[in-house]
Design a protein around this motif. Structure first.
Motif, PDB file in Angstrom:
ATOM      1  N   LEU A 114     -17.892  -2.607  -5.260  1.00  0.00           N
ATOM      2  CA  LEU A 114     -18.246  -3.987  -4.929  1.00  0.00           C
ATOM      3  C   LEU A 114     -17.598  -4.968  -5.895  1.00  0.00           C
ATOM      4  CD1 LEU A 114     -22.017  -3.606  -3.984  1.00  0.00           C
ATOM      5  CD2 LEU A 114     -20.073  -3.925  -2.442  1.00  0.00           C
ATOM      6  N   GLU A 115     -17.495  -4.582  -7.171  1.00  0.00           N
ATOM      7  CA  GLU A 115     -16.828  -5.440  -8.157  1.00  0.00           C
ATOM      8  C   GLU A 115     -15.346  -5.606  -7.803  1.00  0.00           C
ATOM      9  OE1 GLU A 115     -17.525  -3.534 -11.871  1.00  0.00           O
ATOM     10  OE2 GLU A 115     -19.663  -4.030 -11.920  1.00  0.00           O
ATOM     11  N   ILE A 116     -14.723  -4.521  -7.389  1.00  0.00           N
ATOM     12  CA  ILE A 116     -13.310  -4.585  -6.992  1.00  0.00           C
ATOM     13  C   ILE A 116     -13.152  -5.463  -5.756  1.00  0.00           C
ATOM     14  CG2 ILE A 116     -11.376  -3.227  -6.085  1.00  0.00           C
ATOM     15  CD1 ILE A 116     -11.854  -2.961  -9.135  1.00  0.00           C
ATOM     16  N   MET A 117     -14.077  -5.351  -4.816  1.00  0.00           N
ATOM     17  CA  MET A 117     -13.997  -6.164  -3.606  1.00  0.00           C
ATOM     18  C   MET A 117     -14.190  -7.644  -3.922  1.00  0.00           C
ATOM     19  SD  MET A 117     -13.029  -4.155  -1.349  1.00  0.00           S
ATOM     20  CE  MET A 117     -12.946  -5.510  -0.168  1.00  0.00           C
ATOM     21  N   ASP A 118     -15.007  -7.959  -4.903  1.00  0.00           N
ATOM     22  CA  ASP A 118     -15.165  -9.357  -5.313  1.00  0.00           C
ATOM     23  C   ASP A 118     -13.836  -9.921  -5.818  1.00  0.00           C
ATOM     24  OD1 ASP A 118     -17.841  -9.511  -4.667  1.00  0.00           O
ATOM     25  OD2 ASP A 118     -18.556  -9.085  -6.696  1.00  0.00           O
ATOM     26  N   ILE A 119     -13.112  -9.124  -6.602  1.00  0.00           N
ATOM     27  CA  ILE A 119     -11.815  -9.567  -7.121  1.00  0.00           C
ATOM     28  C   ILE A 119     -10.824  -9.774  -5.983  1.00  0.00           C
ATOM     29  CG2 ILE A 119      -9.829  -8.889  -8.523  1.00  0.00           C
ATOM     30  CD1 ILE A 119     -11.826  -7.396 -10.342  1.00  0.00           C
ATOM     31  N   ILE A 120     -10.774  -8.810  -5.054  1.00  0.00           N
ATOM     32  CA  ILE A 120      -9.848  -8.928  -3.924  1.00  0.00           C
ATOM     33  C   ILE A 120     -10.206 -10.136  -3.066  1.00  0.00           C
ATOM     34  CG2 ILE A 120      -9.050  -7.799  -1.797  1.00  0.00           C
ATOM     35  CD1 ILE A 120      -9.284  -5.124  -3.261  1.00  0.00           C
ATOM     36  N   SER A 121     -11.496 -10.408  -2.910  1.00  0.00           N
ATOM     37  CA  SER A 121     -11.926 -11.581  -2.152  1.00  0.00           C
ATOM     38  C   SER A 121     -11.484 -12.868  -2.832  1.00  0.00           C
ATOM     39  CB  SER A 121     -13.447 -11.572  -1.979  1.00  0.00           C
ATOM     40  OG  SER A 121     -13.855 -10.490  -1.171  1.00  0.00           O
ATOM     41  N   ASP A 122     -11.575 -12.904  -4.161  1.00  0.00           N
ATOM     42  CA  ASP A 122     -11.115 -14.085  -4.900  1.00  0.00           C
ATOM     43  C   ASP A 122      -9.623 -14.318  -4.691  1.00  0.00           C
ATOM     44  OD1 ASP A 122     -13.640 -14.597  -5.900  1.00  0.00           O
ATOM     45  OD2 ASP A 122     -13.266 -13.629  -7.842  1.00  0.00           O
ATOM     46  N   ILE A 123      -8.864 -13.234  -4.683  1.00  0.00           N
ATOM     47  CA  ILE A 123      -7.413 -13.333  -4.446  1.00  0.00           C
ATOM     48  C   ILE A 123      -7.154 -13.895  -3.058  1.00  0.00           C
ATOM     49  CG2 ILE A 123      -5.295 -11.977  -4.175  1.00  0.00           C
ATOM     50  CD1 ILE A 123      -6.533 -10.031  -6.292  1.00  0.00           C
ATOM     51  N   ASN A 124      -7.932 -13.446  -2.086  1.00  0.00           N
ATOM     52  CA  ASN A 124      -7.802 -13.951  -0.717  1.00  0.00           C
ATOM     53  C   ASN A 124      -8.148 -15.434  -0.633  1.00  0.00           C
ATOM     54  OD1 ASN A 124      -9.753 -14.054   2.153  1.00  0.00           O
ATOM     55  ND2 ASN A 124      -7.563 -13.691   2.286  1.00  0.00           N
ATOM     56  N   ARG A 125      -9.199 -15.836  -1.310  1.00  0.00           N
ATOM     57  CA  ARG A 125      -9.604 -17.245  -1.291  1.00  0.00           C
ATOM     58  C   ARG A 125      -8.540 -18.149  -1.918  1.00  0.00           C
ATOM     59  NH1 ARG A 125     -14.966 -15.102  -1.579  1.00  0.00           N
ATOM     60  NH2 ARG A 125     -14.830 -14.756  -3.831  1.00  0.00           N
ATOM     61  N   ALA A 126      -7.729 -17.578  -2.793  1.00  0.00           N
ATOM     62  CA  ALA A 126      -6.644 -18.352  -3.409  1.00  0.00           C
ATOM     63  C   ALA A 126      -5.442 -18.489  -2.478  1.00  0.00           C
ATOM     64  CB  ALA A 126      -6.218 -17.701  -4.726  1.00  0.00           C
ATOM     65  N   GLY A 127      -5.499 -17.836  -1.296  1.00  0.00           N
ATOM     66  CA  GLY A 127      -4.455 -18.027  -0.293  1.00  0.00           C
ATOM     67  C   GLY A 127      -3.632 -16.810   0.058  1.00  0.00           C
ATOM     68  N   THR A 128      -3.859 -15.685  -0.634  1.00  0.00           N
ATOM     69  CA  THR A 128      -3.085 -14.471  -0.355  1.00  0.00           C
ATOM     70  C   THR A 128      -3.619 -13.758   0.881  1.00  0.00           C
ATOM     71  OG1 THR A 128      -2.656 -14.185  -2.727  1.00  0.00           O
ATOM     72  CG2 THR A 128      -2.300 -12.263  -1.321  1.00  0.00           C
ATOM     73  N   THR A 129      -2.722 -13.326   1.742  1.00  0.00           N
ATOM     74  CA  THR A 129      -3.095 -12.546   2.920  1.00  0.00           C
ATOM     75  C   THR A 129      -3.425 -11.122   2.475  1.00  0.00           C
ATOM     76  OG1 THR A 129      -1.577 -13.859   4.268  1.00  0.00           O
ATOM     77  CG2 THR A 129      -2.340 -11.771   5.204  1.00  0.00           C
ATOM     78  N   ILE A 130      -4.571 -10.596   2.921  1.00  0.00           N
ATOM     79  CA  ILE A 130      -5.011  -9.255   2.513  1.00  0.00           C
ATOM     80  C   ILE A 130      -5.033  -8.329   3.721  1.00  0.00           C
ATOM     81  CG2 ILE A 130      -6.819  -7.884   1.438  1.00  0.00           C
ATOM     82  CD1 ILE A 130      -5.830  -9.979  -0.486  1.00  0.00           C
ATOM     83  N   VAL A 131      -4.409  -7.166   3.563  1.00  0.00           N
ATOM     84  CA  VAL A 131      -4.530  -6.090   4.547  1.00  0.00           C
ATOM     85  C   VAL A 131      -5.062  -4.877   3.796  1.00  0.00           C
ATOM     86  CG1 VAL A 131      -3.354  -4.575   6.178  1.00  0.00           C
ATOM     87  CG2 VAL A 131      -2.615  -6.958   5.936  1.00  0.00           C
ATOM     88  N   MET A 132      -6.264  -4.451   4.143  1.00  0.00           N
ATOM     89  CA  MET A 132      -6.902  -3.350   3.421  1.00  0.00           C
ATOM     90  C   MET A 132      -7.223  -2.201   4.361  1.00  0.00           C
ATOM     91  SD  MET A 132     -10.307  -3.397   1.016  1.00  0.00           S
ATOM     92  CE  MET A 132     -11.268  -1.900   0.763  1.00  0.00           C
ATOM     93  N   ALA A 133      -6.597  -1.049   4.107  1.00  0.00           N
ATOM     94  CA  ALA A 133      -6.904   0.166   4.855  1.00  0.00           C
ATOM     95  C   ALA A 133      -8.017   0.903   4.132  1.00  0.00           C
ATOM     96  CB  ALA A 133      -5.668   1.055   4.943  1.00  0.00           C
ATOM     97  N   THR A 134      -9.054   1.295   4.853  1.00  0.00           N
ATOM     98  CA  THR A 134     -10.193   1.928   4.194  1.00  0.00           C
ATOM     99  C   THR A 134     -11.014   2.779   5.142  1.00  0.00           C
ATOM    100  OG1 THR A 134     -12.136   1.492   2.809  1.00  0.00           O
ATOM    101  CG2 THR A 134     -11.744  -0.045   4.612  1.00  0.00           C
ATOM    102  N   HIS A 135     -11.730   3.738   4.543  1.00  0.00           N
ATOM    103  CA  HIS A 135     -12.751   4.504   5.247  1.00  0.00           C
ATOM    104  C   HIS A 135     -14.143   4.098   4.782  1.00  0.00           C
ATOM    105  CE1 HIS A 135      -9.358   7.357   6.073  1.00  0.00           C
ATOM    106  NE2 HIS A 135      -9.999   7.471   7.218  1.00  0.00           N
ATOM    107  N   ALA A 136     -14.211   3.079   3.927  1.00  0.00           N
ATOM    108  CA  ALA A 136     -15.489   2.679   3.322  1.00  0.00           C
ATOM    109  C   ALA A 136     -16.300   1.828   4.293  1.00  0.00           C
ATOM    110  CB  ALA A 136     -15.243   1.934   2.019  1.00  0.00           C
ATOM    111  N   LYS A 137     -17.095   2.505   5.105  1.00  0.00           N
ATOM    112  CA  LYS A 137     -17.871   1.835   6.145  1.00  0.00           C
ATOM    113  C   LYS A 137     -18.791   0.754   5.582  1.00  0.00           C
ATOM    114  CE  LYS A 137     -21.077   2.911   9.927  1.00  0.00           C
ATOM    115  NZ  LYS A 137     -22.082   1.875   9.587  1.00  0.00           N
ATOM    116  N   ASP A 138     -19.451   1.048   4.457  1.00  0.00           N
ATOM    117  CA  ASP A 138     -20.399   0.088   3.900  1.00  0.00           C
ATOM    118  C   ASP A 138     -19.715  -1.206   3.469  1.00  0.00           C
ATOM    119  OD1 ASP A 138     -19.057   1.564   1.966  1.00  0.00           O
ATOM    120  OD2 ASP A 138     -20.678   1.447   0.500  1.00  0.00           O
TER     121      ASP A 138
END
Length: 228
Positions: free
Chosen positions: A174-198
């Motif tokens: 969840l901490e890592i996802m918060d960082i990635i979300s912040d990067i997205n909010r700054a304008g970066t397009t995010i494509v994340m491949a995952t099996h993490a259902k939660d």
């Protein structure tokens, strides 16, 4: 920002990885790429990185048809894309500052630029005090933070996250996802491949589900939708 137009990929062993795939991702979007193993997610990511080319169709990134890029143009194209992997891929003999700086050194950045940018991204991921530590002195979550810092130090327009929480515990994920979300909010397009259902279900972002090489589902605020 990203467009796959009628993309088909057949590997040399006649395995069909993608079949007439049509996907469009706008600038600044956050998109989860989900689906069962072998669905075609890895091929999708490899095409974004120009590691493999489609058998048919076009991959267009920021208005450029990358399927037509020459060999010498590929390294310059890849500088626009940041990548975060499940296994961190840090250089064990370099400290944290130098691991991040490495991404700038390979493109010929000046020492002045390195001394300006690296502390900035380390602060963004909360590792300012760890700049002199080595990878084996860090937790898994801290190593992934370094990987993220390295991936964004060149200010990429697209960040690809390939199972970035796969080796982490739920709280650290969840901490890592918060960082990635912040990067997205700054304008970066995010494509994340995952099996993490939660994580997918909690984030409520766009979900593109790929199954047998085609888009099985595309929802603006979707859920994972597959058994892990």
């Amino acid at each position: 920002m990203i467009e796959f137009k009628n993309v088909t990929k057949v590997y040399d062993n006649n395995v069909l990885a993608l079949s007439n795939l049509n996907i469009q991702i706008d600038k600044g979007e956050f998109v989860f790429l989900v689906g069962p193993s072998g669905a075609g997610k890895s091929t999708f990511i490899k095409m974004l990185l120009k590691e493999v080319d489609p058998t048919a169709g076009e991959v267009i990134i920021a208005g450029t048809n990358i399927t037509k890029l020459g060999h010498k143009e590929v390294p310059f194209y890849r500088r626009k894309i940041g990548v975060v992997f499940q296994d961190f891929r840090l250089i064990p003999t370099l400290n944290i500052f130098e691991n991040v700086a490495f991404a700038l050194r390979v493109i010929g950045a000046s020492e002045r630029e390195i001394q300006k940018k690296v502390p900035s991204v380390l602060a963004m991921v909360g590792l300012t005090k760890k700049r002199n530590a080595f990878p084996n002195q860090l937790s898994g979550g801290e190593q992934q933070r370094v990987s993220i810092a390295r991936s964004i130090v060149n200010s990429p327009s697209i960040l690809i996250a390939d199972e970035p929480t796969g080796n982490l515990d739920p709280e650290t994920s969840l901490e890592i996802m918060d960082i990635i979300s912040d990067i997205n909010r700054a304008g970066t397009t995010i494509v994340m491949a995952t099996h993490a259902k939660d994580i997918v279900d909690a984030m409520k972002k766009r979900v593109i589900a790929i199954e047998k090489g085609t888009v099985a589902r595309d929802e603006e605020r979707g859920k994972y939708g597959y058994e892990i």
